[in-house]
Design an enzyme around this catalytic site. Structure first.
Site, PDB file in Angstrom:
ATOM      1  N   HIS A 170       1.394  -1.254  -0.238  1.00 49.07           N
ATOM      2  CA  HIS A 170      -0.341  -0.158   0.484  1.00 49.07           C
ATOM      3  C   HIS A 170       0.453   1.234  -0.164  1.00 49.07           C
ATOM      4  O   HIS A 170       0.714   1.652   0.506  1.00 49.07           O
ATOM      5  CB  HIS A 170      -1.125  -0.353   0.935  1.00 49.07           C
ATOM      6  CG  HIS A 170      -2.014  -0.983   1.258  1.00 49.07           C
ATOM      7  ND1 HIS A 170      -2.841  -1.839   0.352  1.00 49.07           N
ATOM      8  CD2 HIS A 170      -1.486  -1.998   2.364  1.00 49.07           C
ATOM      9  CE1 HIS A 170      -3.284  -2.816   0.579  1.00 49.07           C
ATOM     10  NE2 HIS A 170      -2.099  -3.629   1.918  1.00 49.07           N
ATOM     11  N   SER A 299      17.864  14.099 -20.507  1.00 55.03           N
ATOM     12  CA  SER A 299      16.991  15.088 -20.536  1.00 55.03           C
ATOM     13  C   SER A 299      17.564  16.450 -21.158  1.00 55.03           C
ATOM     14  O   SER A 299      18.831  16.503 -21.435  1.00 55.03           O
ATOM     15  CB  SER A 299      16.189  15.707 -19.393  1.00 55.03           C
ATOM     16  OG  SER A 299      15.825  17.259 -19.296  1.00 55.03           O
TER      17      SER A 299
END
Length: 459
Positions: A170, A299
């Protein structure tokens, strides 16, 4: 505008064309034509051996010549068939005429030319050709691509069997595992999926226009055409097709096996989407570093970045593959009455669906091969998560009958920053045997991994 890798509408034949070189000869229209020629030749040779007075057994030389048409089928041959199709406006008939054109100046074959495509409906040739394409695509491209991923993951499972890693259930810290065990989980899932893909029986039918051997029996009413058809379909290549006989059909083979195969491939792809997302997350957490080739840029504006592009590429293409595979498996088993043509154009996209999957497998494997374990980051994460030892402490407390063990640990740890010192103080205060206290005091988040290492080595 001429067609090239720059002008191609599909990226599979454009940007990614080199990565699909193994699949293209099998699943392209060229591959489809090649298999149609193979089916027609196998049927023709088998008819010559059926014992009909009107079609005597072919000589050794004629058989070798016919099998050579299949073995040596080229792009030029495919182009010649396409040229014939401009006149016939029927691709299967174009194949038949091309084969007959190869009989010229060969009296033995010219005399028997009307037995090419004898009693066949187009779908007798098409369904078996599709089956041959799918078998080759599965066995030569899809499964080897998946096997390479399984091999790499197994290698990682063994190499990192003892490298502890904080789990997250979770999204929250949870009982530790090892990097190798997490890879082993995927190995087992993916191997099961591969076994299911491999076990699908690839089927074919050759029973005429509506599946009843009507035309066949009109020519030779007393001949066992069903047994003959089964023999052609199941006899190994090159004299047969090496497929599984489908005894019941309408004009088309029902395509249920195709749906089963495509669903099985999609299941494997879903496992790999899960893996791609998890590895992406582990890279984000710093658990893995990525090797770059000299000159590569992460990038265009941020020089520090090394993006997990291979896993993102894999995830995207696996999604595309599954979207197509789902449509194929849902649509293909449905045909109005004894035949409609909605399956024909859809079937031409089988190679596209498998192409996106194949591209994804290559991207994923490239990404996995770039990974380097970052044990320092893994260790730092574990050392900051002493709360995960609440589980073993309360379990030992329950073993010795300490009342409210779970609740006491929840009060100490839930929503709090837990330190080793705080846990050690708690352990020292417990009314349990000293040997058990010593065992708990020696435990760290990095050592609390259960059988993870053993399970990782087992795959």
């Amino acid at each position: 505008m001429s067609l090239s890798t720059i002008t191609a509408l599909s990226p599979l034949d454009g940007r990614y064309a080199p990565k699909l070189a193994a699949l293209r000869p099998i699943m392209s229209e060229h591959g489809y034509m090649h298999r149609r020629v193979q089916v027609e030749v196998a049927w023709f040779i088998a008819l010559s051996d059926a014992g009909f007075a009107e079609f005597k057994p072919l000589t050794t030389g004629a058989r070798a010549y016919l099998l050579g048409l299949v073995k040596n089928f080229s792009e030029a041959d495919a182009a010649a068939i396409k040229e014939i199709e401009k006149t016939t406006n029927h691709d299967v008939k174009a194949v038949e005429y091309w084969i007959k054109s190869k009989f010229e100046a060969r009296p033995e074959l010219e005399k028997a030319s009307e037995f090419v495509h004898f009693a066949c409906t187009s779908e007798d040739i098409n369904n078996t050709s599709h089956a041959l394409q799918l078998r080759s695509g599965r066995d030569q491209v899809v499964l080897p691509g998946l096997d390479r991923i399984v091999l790499k993951l197994r290698e990682m499972a063994h190499a990192f069997a003892e490298v502890p890693m904080l789990s997250r259930t979770h999204g929250q810290t949870a009982s530790p595992t090892t990097v190798g065990k997490e890879m082993a989980n995927v190995v087992m899932r993916l191997q099961t999926a591969c076994d299911r893909i491999a076990s699908v029986k690839i089927m074919g039918k050759m029973n005429g226009a509506v599946g009843n051997y009507n035309a066949h029996l009109s020519a030779w009413p007393d001949f066992d055409w069903e047994a003959f058809s089964k023999k052609v379909i199941e006899t190994p290549e090159p004299l047969g097709l090496g497929l599984t006989f489908q005894p019941y059909s309408i004009q088309i083979e029902p395509h249920d096996y195709m749906a089963e195969l495509f669903d099985a491939v999609a299941r494997a792809n879903t496992i790999l989407i899960d893996l791609s997302r998890d590895i992406w997350g582990y890279v984000s957490l710093g658990y893995f570093k990525q090797r770059l080739k000299a000159g590569e840029i992460g990038s265009s504006t941020m020089p520090h970045k090394v993006n997990p592009i291979d896993f993102e590429n894999a995830e995207g293409n696996l999604g595309l593959a599954n979207a197509l595979l789902k449509h194929l498996s849902e649509k293909l088993p449905i045909s109005r009455w004894q035949r409609d043509l909605t399956d024909s154009t859809v079937l031409r996209n089988m190679g596209v669906a498998l192409g996106y999957a194949t591209l994804a497998y290559a991207s994923l494997l490239t990404g996995l091969n770039k990974l380097e374990i970052n044990e320092e980051a893994l260790a730092e994460d574990l050392d900051a998560s002493w709360e995960v030892l609440a589980e073993p402490i309360q379990t030992v407390m329950r073993r010795f009958g300490v009342q409210g063990a779970y609740e006491k640990l929840k009060e100490v740890t839930r929503g709090k920053t837990v330190t080793a010192e705080a846990l050690h103080w708690l352990i020292q205060s417990l009314e349990i045997p000293q040997a058990e206290k010593d065992r708990l005091l020696a435990m760290t988040p990095g050592s609390y991994v259960g059988k993870a290492a053993e399970l990782a080595r087992r795959v």
